[in-house]
Design an enzyme around this catalytic site. Structure first.
Site, PDB file in Angstrom:
ATOM      1  CD  GLU A  52     -61.320  23.685  98.027  1.00  0.00           C
ATOM      2  OE1 GLU A  52     -61.133  23.222  97.050  1.00  0.00           O
ATOM      3  OE2 GLU A  52     -60.778  23.521  98.940  1.00  0.00           O
ATOM      4  CB  SER A  56     -70.666  25.189 118.863  1.00  0.00           C
ATOM      5  OG  SER A  56     -70.694  23.884 117.958  1.00  0.00           O
ATOM      6  CG  ASP A  78     -56.934  22.403  99.932  1.00  0.00           C
ATOM      7  OD1 ASP A  78     -57.837  23.298 100.110  1.00  0.00           O
ATOM      8  OD2 ASP A  78     -55.835  22.607  99.989  1.00  0.00           O
TER       9      ASP A  78
END
Length: 822
Positions: free
Chosen positions: A195, A262, A337
């Protein structure tokens, strides 16, 4: 003169003798902490005797009368081999590293204190089911029994590192194990970093160019982002590099590039040559010495289980029982967030909410620092999560004046039942039971790949934030935290988590690729860990009608780069076999020879070949040349090649070829010119760094796996003892992934990959195999410190058998724990 010579000789002899005595004494003290695997110990906290059989590779097979006694034995074995590692991991999540290491770890401690993960773990103990609480308590007693054994039997403080730092080793508690699960969540997180980076780039570039550099995974996705300048008015665009806050070998805050990757794939009986289900799993984490992984077998009341554990966490995280196999991959769920919290202009101790201004939840925390004064910090929380200062994650660069940033994260939960879920998965007898067990997993979100004798499944576990469809940035950019539409509205039901069971084709797999193509807010994520390796995996799975244990191993170890095969013809389409022959020794001739080598290369990132190094250097310089004039120093944040970006540029998708034109020059450069220029730069770099001819280059010389000791790995002399370095094949975009460091002076060092590999065959379960990347012991003087590392490098495995007779047949020792007489 003869007298002077004699005195100098005596002084030299004395110095040599004293040095020898000092080294001998140091070796003696260090050797005292070498664990002895044969013996009988009376310990407190057991209901009946426990037997720990160490097989020929020192994998403990633990037998006891009750499950609690078996977990006691696992705690004892973990501490016996990895007490120092466990202590450092616990101190990391507690925010107490600086008590040992001084100011160099102060920033790590400060960030950990602000997240309060350890406090949340302590609260979460009460949320566990009774069976899990009993297991955590028994495991803690086992760890503490070894600490008592060290003290009573003078076992050299338990590890040689304790002689250098001499901390008081606190007894283990159930909350410590829960906290380590949260610490693994920190190491796997990436969306906060993403972000901040997306916001920084959005302030410098027009929206279309942002989507070039940070594209969605292939498939329908978001067409455009909101203008970040409108979301956060007053933020000044900056091309300065992102200021990392908590860095260093002990930091768990790795950044988006190293957040996790992975592999796991499964085959149903109809796609198995032997008629039994197959499962392969190799979770990827940062390399260290010792590895974060530890192999163990537990004989529980529900049956034997064997596989990979993490010292400090009393569960088999990836492994098998007689009836079930399970493996983990990172889900890349958008579980973080960043919220912009507006301060009250009249009272900066209050922040804006949908219902007006409210005071922060505030408390003070004191961090003790070795050889320095304690540091006191003020912790603040909002309804959205903890407040992080602008120095953390470079949040100041994207936070408008009069605001602070807070973090919403599913990991920040004081009723976290993830440990109970992991215990239930380990005890499950079939796929359906394991899927139901995943309902209680909160964080970090993972993909759980499962097989039993007849079925295969892939289930995403972990809490999915419930976001409003009206969310301003759809969770992709920091956004105003006082607006109701941006706030989380609890969690989605477990039924919303992606789930796949018994597909028609009989094959399931995940390489951190995009799982589902659902509209926001059920989308799971816009940022995924892989768009490339999945293509090679599909090819390998589809070329065989049926699979075997060996074909799954072959896929796990595959080093062919789909990315190299797709990018090289695109980038070099106007360069192959063009131009007049150049004289020997000229840059033009070197370029022609490099192109000749790459033209005949199949994309295999083999450690013994020169082509992988030429390719990797070329793509690195190409991406830098494409973005540096637009982003300036911020271009350093793109330290790994972004294949989708380069493809968009050279296919001119939505006008992306504009990146090839250098802004500062009057001429208009073409993509062919940039490709040629970057290849010449790469070849010059290779010549200056490695010398010799192109044919003499070796990928493994640059792509060494760095298994470094996180504390002593940079210490002169000691680093030659504690670090493990190995030339390796693979690369950023191969199934056998060896993620490169990406930054100078060793950009191609292999620092992140499959520290654990397991392949489980339910046609013949005892033919299943596994391996870790170093050895079982954390003691540098132990022969089990690195004995599995060479096998791992060569792509070899050791048996994964639940047969107790096989374990005893070549055991390196048997430890008997008996209850202490009252």
């Amino acid at each position: 003169m003869p007298n002077l010579f004699r005195w100098l000789l005596r002084i030299f002899t004395a110095v040599v003798v004293l040095a020898g005595l000092g080294l001998g004494g140091a070796y003696y003290l260090a050797a005292r902490s070498l664990p002895e695997y044969s013996g009988t110990h009376e310990v407190e906290g057991l209901s009946a005797p426990v037997e720990i059989v160490r097989d020929h590779t020192s994998v403990p097979h633990i037998f006891g009368k009750t499950d609690e006694d078996v977990f006691f034995g696992l705690g004892y074995a973990h501490a016996q081999d990895r007490l120092w590692q466990m202590t450092v991991l616990r101190r990391t999540v507690q925010g107490r590293l600086s008590e040992l290491f001084g100011a160099r770890t102060l920033k790590i401690d400060e960030l950990m204190r602000r997240l309060d993960l350890y406090g949340l773990a302590q609260k979460s103990v009460a949320a566990q089911d009774p069976q899990t609480r009993a297991a955590l308590e028994a495991y803690s007693r086992g760890v503490n029994a070894w600490i008592q054994t060290v003290n009573t039997e003078a076992r050299g403080r338990g590890a040689p590192e304790f002689f250098l730092f001499r901390p008081e080793v606190a007894y283990w508690q159930p909350a410590d194990s829960i906290a380590l699960v949260k610490l693994m969540g920190v190491r796997l997180s990436s969306h906060l970093d993403a972000e901040v980076l997306r916001a920084r780039v959005s302030l410098l570039l027009e929206p279309g160019r942002v989507m070039d550099l940070l594209p969605d995974a292939p498939g329908p996705g978001l067409a455009a982002l909101p203008d970040y300048a409108e979301l956060a008015p007053g933020v000044v665009p900056s091309s300065a590099p992102i200021a990392r806050y908590a860095e260093g070998p002990l930091s768990p805050f790795l950044g988006a590039d190293l957040a996790g990757a992975s592999n796991a794939w499964a085959a149903a009986p109809k796609r198995s040559a032997a008629g039994g289900t197959l499962l392969a799993n190799d979770p990827h984490l940062g390399f260290s010495a010792p590895s974060i992984w530890y192999l163990a077998r537990l004989e529980l009341s529900t049956g034997g289980v064997i596989g990979g554990t993490i010292p400090g966490i009393p569960t088999i995280l990836s492994g098998r029982s007689a009836k079930l196999g399970w493996g983990l991959t990172t889900s890349y769920l958008d579980d973080q967030d960043v919220f912009l919290e507006q301060l009250n202009p009249d009272n900066p101790e209050e922040y804006r909410t949908p219902d007006g201004f409210r005071p922060f939840e505030t408390r003070r925390s004191i961090i003790k620092v070795a050889d320095a004064e304690p540091v006191t910090i003020t912790l603040r929380w909002t309804e959205n999560g903890p407040v992080l200062p602008g120095t953390h994650y470079d949040l100041a660069s994207i936070t408008p004046p009069g605001h602070v940033a807070s973090l919403g994260w599913t990991l920040l939960n004081g009723a976290d039942t993830s440990m109970s879920a992991a215990m239930r998965v380990m005890r499950s007898q079939n796929v359906d039971e394991a899927i139901e067990a995943g309902r209680f997993f909160v964080a970090p979100s993972l993909n759980l790949t499962l097989v039993d004798e007849d079925n295969i499944a892939l289930q995403m576990i972990g809490a999915m934030p419930r976001r409003s469809a009206a969310n301003q940035s759809q969770g992709r950019l920091p956004q105003p935290g006082w607006k109701e539409e941006n706030r989380w509205q609890g969690w989605l039901n477990y039924a919303a988590n992606p789930s796949f069971k018994d597909p028609e084709g009989g094959i399931l797999g995940n390489t951190n690729n995009k799982l589902v193509d659902r509209p926001f807010p059920l989308h799971v994520s816009f940022d995924w860990g892989d768009t490339q390796r999945i293509q090679r995996w599909k090819r390998l799975m589809e070329t065989r009608k049926v699979h075997t244990r060996e074909s799954f191993i072959e896929a796990q170890l595959d080093t062919v780069s789909f990315t190299a095969r797709s990018l090289l013809p695109l980038v070099g389409k106007d360069l192959w076999f063009t131009g007049e022959p150049a004289p020997a020794g000229s840059p033009e001739r070197r370029r022609q020879r490099a192109l000749e080598l790459l033209a005949g290369w199949n994309g295999e990132m083999n450690e013994h070949l020169p082509e992988p190094l030429i390719y990797a250097a070329w793509m690195r310089f190409l991406q830098r040349d494409l973005i540096e004039d637009d982003l300036g120093p911020l271009a350093r944040e793109f330290s790994h090649v972004e294949p989708l970006f380069i493809e968009r540029v050279f296919r001119d998708i939505d006008g992306a070829s504009v990146w090839c034109d250098i802004r500062q020059s009057a001429a208009q450069e073409t993509c062919t010119e940039i490709a040629r220029k970057s290849l010449d730069e790469a070849l010059l770099y290779l010549s200056e760094t490695y010398g010799g001819s192109l044919e003499s280059l070796r990928w493994g010389q640059a792509h060494q796996a760095w298994h470094d000791h996180p504390v002593l790995g940079e210490t002169p002399l000691l680093k030659w003892i504690v670090n493990i370095r190995q030339p390796t094949s693979g690369g950023d975009n191969t199934l056998n992934r060896g993620l490169t460091k990406g930054t100078d002076p060793f950009p191609f060092a292999n620092v992140h990959g499959a520290g654990y590999r397991g392949v489980y065959d339910f046609a013949d379960p005892d033919s299943s195999v596994f391996i870790i990347s170093t050895g079982q012991s954390g003691h540098p003087l132990s022969r089990h410190y690195d004995d599995l590392g060479e096998l791992w490098r060569r792509g070899e495995y050791i048996p994964m058998s639940l047969d107790p007779d096989l374990a005893r047949a070549a055991a390196v020792g048997i430890t008997d724990l008996v209850p202490k007489a009252e």
